[in-house]
Design an enzyme around this catalytic site. Structure first.
Site, PDB file in Angstrom:
ATOM      1  CE  LYS B  80     -51.568  19.975   1.455  1.00  0.00           C
ATOM      2  NZ  LYS B  80     -50.536  18.958   1.132  1.00  0.00           N
ATOM      3  CB  SER B 155     -49.922  19.177  -2.770  1.00  0.00           C
ATOM      4  OG  SER B 155     -49.745  18.545  -1.518  1.00  0.00           O
ATOM      5  CB  SER B 179     -46.849  17.662  -0.704  1.00  0.00           C
ATOM      6  OG  SER B 179     -47.258  17.224  -1.971  1.00  0.00           O
TER       7      SER B 179
END
Lengths: 95, 497
Positions: B80, B155, B179
């Site tokens: 990420k 997310s 997330s």
């Protein structure tokens, strides 16, 4: 307690954010919608309840103070939008 | 023949050590897969094929020299873009950090390197991790590998769509209110949010510091345990990181779960304003039936204060975010708007241009709830209610080893369905947020389908109970046999163009 557009504009100033009139109107509506949802919290009796600031029971985490190298100035300044020598340059702060 | 990119990390490791496959061949298979599906999935913000190839060749040289390799050595991973990587831009999917090149590695990144994991690229996300759909990325949304018209969740949507779409064998996400777990559920993969403090936050770009945790997104439970072994543990650079060594997370895999006490909290199925979809509930209840067959004792229970989780979260998280994001002022790093005459004008213009709407909305919300005259009514109240939520979980874990619920109230929703209504988007987090409020670990794993889309089963445990969660998840996974059915669907992604 609904927030007025003026109050939202004040919060924007505190936040160092800028909004157009149209955005301000939309934000006022959305913020009030969200704040309304927060009202349910008043149903929780918290008169004798301590606030949680840390979720796991941990006291001070200490380590020995051992000197080690820091980032060299050029590396630390590499992302600076503008620099002068080893300093960050910004627009004039005082006249 | 099975394409190498479809493998789990542990299956690939077996082939590497048997010298049936080289690390380079494994990587090339993944890179070819990325070439084929990335234009449709948009999981990645940046690919790192050259450094990845060099790393893979180094692993192959090691194997050729007869040296032993670690369990994740040479395995391609999707990282990420919120974790700092030396010399590689780390954007948080924001214009604000579009050109930010970190001068250091996050501790998690350093540990991955030490474990020999190969970072193939940095993945898309909601800007500064604020969102549940990856639609808040400044660089365009990612798509769900099961249905390109739907969101991958958020997310950590890019990491989940990369793993679900076979563009990496492993993924790393972060979880502040769901997330990791919600995108894992939407993309049909496994996601684990560890106990707060179990994994270092050093070099993780902060959203809400009392809630943020880094964790694995993987194709199966074994890989999640292996990835935890690589990233968990104390860190002198993060004083909120738990100082005791992490256990071996694979140790309990395969052990019987007979006698496991499972609680099923009703607030995770129905609450004022939200009802879990019938198809999702059916999949979760069917999973509970299987747990009963495996010898678990199942009981309905109630966590009455969980209904306050959403407002509590949407006060505390924005409050912390407004403070954390005050650092983006155009002075030391990040975007600066030129042509302004004074410093306040420079800061305001830089933030105006650098931040997207959802980030601004949360900064505004956070600034307001912390502002003079409102602090007690909002922030203090929410911090007290957080204690009530935490106590509900503590009481539940006196009776139960694991709590079980859906991970999200529905399967992946269509792109654009909720972008104009922030409150609807926030309500989607109803099952995942309570966990972050209490700081406990929770894992999402696939438990079937609703209308052809994967449903996530959420397992929650007491602080530091990751081994119990992994053991319980593994037992279900092996008995249910849902693993890697995504392969066929991922094939459909290839054909869908």
């Amino acid at each position: 307690m609904a927030l007025s557009r003026e109050e939202i504009a004040h919060v924007a100033l505190l936040s160092r954010l800028h909004f157009t009139e149209e955005e301000l109107a939309r934000f006022t509506e959305q913020m009030n919608d969200i704040l309304l949802h927060f009202e349910t919290l008043q149903e929780a009796d918290t008169s004798a309840i301590a606030a949680t600031t840390h979720v796991v029971p941990m006291v001070n985490v200490l380590r020995d103070d051992v000197p080690c190298p820091s980032l060299p100035p050029d590396t630390a300044l590499a992302n600076a939008p503008e620099r002068v020598d080893d300093l960050f340059k910004v627009p004039r702060v005082v006249e | 023949m099975t394409e190498l990119y479809t493998l789990t990390a542990h299956a690939a490791h077996a082939l590497l050590t048997a010298r049936e496959v080289s690390a380079r061949a494994l990587l090339e298979s993944v890179l070819a897969r990325i070439d084929a599906v990335e234009p449709r999935l948009h999981s990645y913000l940046r690919l790192l094929p050259e450094t990845a190839r060099a790393q893979a060749d180094a692993v192959d040289a090691k194997i050729a020299a007869g040296e032993a390799i670690g369990p994740l050595e040479g395995i391609p991973l999707a990282l990420k873009d919120i974790l700092c990587t030396t010399g590689v831009p780390t954007t948080c999917a924001s214009r604000m950090l579009e050109n930010f090149i970190p001068p250091y590695d996050a501790t998690v990144v350093r540990r991955l390197r030490e474990a020999g994991v190969i970072v193939v690229g940095k993945t898309n996300m909601d800007e500064f991790a604020m969102g549940s759909s990856t639609e808040n990325s400044a660089f365009g949304p990612s798509h769900n590998p099961w249905d390109l018209s739907r969101v991958p969740g958020g997310s950590s949507g890019g990491s989940a769509s990369a793993v679900g779409g076979d563009e990496a064998l492993l993924g790393i996400g972060t979880d502040t209110g769901g997330s990791i777990r919600q995108p894992a559920a939407y993309c049909g993969v496994v996601g684990l949010k560890p106990t707060y403090g179990r994994v270092s936050r050093y070099g993780l770009i902060a959203f809400a510091s009392s809630l943020d945790q880094v964790g694995p997104i993987t194709k199966d439970v074994t890989d999640a345990a292996l990835l935890m072994n690589a990233i968990a543990g104390p860190d002198p650079c993060d004083s909120t990181c738990f100082p005791e060594a992490a256990p071996d997370y694979t140790a309990g895999l395969g052990r019987s779960i007979a006698g496991l006490r499972i609680g099923v909290p009703r607030e995770f199925f129905t609450q004022e304003g939200v009802q879990v979809d019938a198809g999702v509930e059916r999949a979760v209840r069917t999973a509970l039936d299987l747990y009963a067959k495996l010898g678990a004792e199942i009981e309905e229970c109630s966590l009455p204060n969980v209904r306050f989780s959403l407002p509590t979260y949407y006060i505390i998280a924005p409050a912390e975010a407004s403070s954390n994001l005050a650092r983006y002022d155009g002075v030391e790093f990040g975007y600066r708007q030129t042509g302004t005459k004074d410093i306040i004008g420079m800061m305001t213009a830089s933030r105006d241009r650098g931040f997207g709407m959802e980030v601004k909305r949360r900064i505004m919300l956070g600034t307001y709830v912390l502002s003079s005259g409102y602090y007690d009514a909002y922030y203090l109240k929410a911090s007290q209610v957080r204690t009530l939520i935490r106590q509900d979980f503590e009481r539940a874990f006196e009776r139960y080893d694991v709590l079980v619920s859906p991970t999200a109230p529905s399967v992946a929703f269509p792109l654009g369905a909720k972008v104009d209504d922030p409150m609807q988007m926030y309500l989607n987090d109803i099952c995942t947020i309570p966990i972050n409020m209490a700081g406990i670990p929770a894992l999402s794993l696939p438990c079937g389908y609703d209308r052809g889309l994967p449903v996530g089963l959420q397992l929650m445990g007491a602080h530091w109970a990751e081994p119990a969660l992994l053991q319980a998840a593994y037992a279900y996974e092996q008995a249910a046999g849902w693993t890697r059915t995504a392969v066929d669907e991922a094939g459909r992604v290839t054909a869908a163009g």
